[in-house]
Every structure is written in C-alpha cells, then in structure tokens.
Design an enzyme around this catalytic site. Structure first.
Site, short mmCIF file in Angstrom:
data_model
loop_
_atom_site.label_atom_id
_atom_site.label_comp_id
_atom_site.label_asym_id
_atom_site.label_seq_id
_atom_site.Cartn_x
_atom_site.Cartn_y
_atom_site.Cartn_z
N SER A 83 13.49 -10.47 -11.29
CA SER A 83 13.84 -11.90 -11.27
C SER A 83 14.94 -12.24 -12.27
O SER A 83 15.12 -11.55 -13.28
CB SER A 83 12.62 -12.75 -11.60
OG SER A 83 11.55 -12.43 -10.78
N1 SAH Z 1 8.17 -10.12 -11.63
C1 SAH Z 1 8.99 -9.11 -11.04
C2 SAH Z 1 9.72 -9.65 -9.85
C3 SAH Z 1 9.50 -8.81 -8.69
S1 SAH Z 1 10.12 -9.42 -7.15
C4 SAH Z 1 9.91 -8.48 -12.08
O1 SAH Z 1 10.00 -8.97 -13.19
O2 SAH Z 1 10.52 -7.47 -11.76
C5 SAH Z 1 8.61 -9.78 -6.30
C6 SAH Z 1 7.66 -8.64 -6.08
O3 SAH Z 1 6.57 -9.15 -5.30
C7 SAH Z 1 8.21 -7.46 -5.30
O4 SAH Z 1 8.08 -6.30 -6.06
C8 SAH Z 1 7.32 -7.40 -4.03
O5 SAH Z 1 7.07 -6.09 -3.60
C9 SAH Z 1 6.06 -8.08 -4.53
N2 SAH Z 1 5.16 -8.60 -3.48
C10 SAH Z 1 5.48 -9.18 -2.30
N3 SAH Z 1 4.36 -9.53 -1.62
C11 SAH Z 1 3.31 -9.16 -2.40
C12 SAH Z 1 1.89 -9.24 -2.24
N4 SAH Z 1 1.31 -9.76 -1.16
N5 SAH Z 1 1.10 -8.74 -3.24
C13 SAH Z 1 1.65 -8.20 -4.36
N6 SAH Z 1 3.00 -8.10 -4.55
C14 SAH Z 1 3.82 -8.57 -3.58
#
Ligand code: SAH
Length: 239
Positions: A83
């Site tokens: 993010s």
């Molecule tokens: N907070 C993270 C941002 C990751 S982007 C960071 O700092 O890097 C969002 C993430 O949500 C992705 O890795 C994606 O795979 C995950 N995601 C999407 N749907 C999901 C679900 N149902 N359960 C858990 N994770 C999920």
C-alpha cells in the site's frame, strides 16, 4: 532517499493532511519500519515513461526496491501491491490504535502495514493478519519475523486463509481493517459480529471510492466515510 525522507513525504502529503489527521505516534511508528526490508528483491513495478511535455510514451519496468521511498504503491509480486505509505498512515490514524489492543488485519501482503500497526499496539498488543495468497503469507511472516526478531511470536500471527469472513476463532477484536477493496456484495455485518462490542472499529476500503469506518458501540453502529481511495480487490467467500 531513505525511509526517514519517505516518512517526511507522508507527513506533509496533501492526502494525509487533507483528512486532518494528526496522530504523531503513527509517524513515529513509520520511522521504525524501513519499507525497503519488506519488498522482494525480484519484484518489478511498471511506471509510465513520459516525454518532456509529460506525455506518456511508454512503460518502464523498474525494480520495486528502487521505488520504495516514493510515497506510491509498489508491486510485490502475485499481482498484489504494498500500500501507499500515506494511506497506511491515514488508516492507522483513523483506527485510533492503543497499546495492548487485539487487531485483525485482512490482507497481509508483504507485512509492511502490519509491522507499523504492531509497533502502535506495542509488545502487549496482538495482531493477527490473514493473507489469501500462500506465497505472500510466507513472505509477510518471513519479513515480520526478521523485523521483530524474538518478539514476533508474542505479538503477531500470520494466517494463510480467506479473511473476507474474518477470523471467528480469535474474536473479539478491538479493531478489524482490510487492506483490499470491497464490492457492493461485501457484507460488513459478518466482521462487525467479530468486533469488541464496547467501541470496536471496522475500517475497510471500496475498490475505488471511499474508506469506510464503522464504529460499533453498545449495539449501535455509526458510519463515517473518507473519500478518494483505490485498492486491489478483496477475494474470497464474502467479497
Ligand atoms: N497491507 C499490505 C497490502 C497488501 S495488498 C502491505 O502492506 O503490503 C492487499 C492484500 O490483500 C493482497 O496481498 C491480497 O492477496 C490480500 N487479499 C485479498 N483478498 C483477501 C482475503 N479474502 N483474505 C486475505 N487476504 C486477501
């Protein structure tokens, strides 16, 4: 550029200030987490190549690690992203995190946001973070173990699974937040039921649109919206 200069960019970004958030504990926690440590070495981010008149003329493939100290989204592989730091700051401000809280994060990604949250809730707090993509759950766990060393086991748990339905086995949580964007079909009630009934907060973004804060206090739900966000999509049963 280094992590401190990134945090300065976040502190002064119009987006962050525009929401009139001002919790300096969040900024202090961000200084403790070097974003570069969380980005895989081989991840590539595509950026627009522009000419002198700022007209797009192509696409450049850049190592994500070379872009980490920009206040921008970078790719972490598996078509997912780390993010934008100013949105991490804004979300953690809105969440009003306190030492000792129990938190559920849905979407661990590379673990960057989780590390900042864990610093804010301190050693006595507990953060459970769920990730859908198995390789990213492994990446987040490895990054967080490295960052927190011996303290990891006590303060964090990384789970591979579908967080769209929450994590009832560890409920109730003081805070639940999603780092991936929901569609209209998403049912917030499933997660609200896993909140601490005495002032629990659920925070989740739409895919393109608003960041939605729901405060659950003694059976009453109040909703507040912050506009202008975009996120990778939430997957799973309740997406
Ligand atoms: N907070 C993270 C941002 C990751 S982007 C960071 O700092 O890097 C969002 C993430 O949500 C992705 O890795 C994606 O795979 C995950 N995601 C999407 N749907 C999901 C679900 N149902 N359960 C858990 N994770 C999920």
């Amino acid at each position: 550029m280094d992590n401190d200069s990134l945090v300065e960019l976040v502190k002064t970004s119009a987006f962050y200030l525009g929401h009139k958030q001002s919790d300096l504990r969040v900024i202090a926690a961000m200084r403790k987490v070097d974003r570069r440590e969380f980005i895989p070495e081989d991840a590539i981010t595509e950026v627009a190549e522009i000419d002198q008149e700022l007209k797009p003329i192509g696409v450049l493939k850049v190592k994500s690690r070379d872009l980490v100290y920009n206040n921008a989204v970078v790719n972490i592989g598996y078509r997912q992203t780390c993010s934008q730091p100013s949105i991490v700051a804004l979300m953690n401000d809105i969440l009003d995190l306190r030492r000792g809280m129990k938190i559920l994060e849905i979407g661990s990604g590379c673990g960057y946001h989780a590390a900042i949250t864990s610093h804010l809730i301190g050693e006595k707090g507990k953060l459970i973070t769920i990730e859908y993509v198995p390789e990213l759950a492994k990446l987040a766990e490895a990054n967080l173990r490295k960052h927190f060393g011996d303290g990891f086991e006590k303060r964090l748990k990384v789970v591979h699974g579908d967080g769209s339905v929450g994590f009832p086995e560890e409920a109730p949580f003081d805070r639940i937040y999603l780092t991936c964007g929901v569609k209209h079909s998403f049912k917030s009630q499933i997660l609200i039921e896993q909140l601490n009934p005495g002032r629990g907060i659920l925070l989740y973004p739409e895919r393109y649109g608003d960041l939605i804060k729901m405060t659950y206090d003694k059976g009453e739900i109040t909703e507040q919206r912050f506009s202008g966000v975009f996120f990778v999509p939430l997957k799973g049963e309740n997406s």
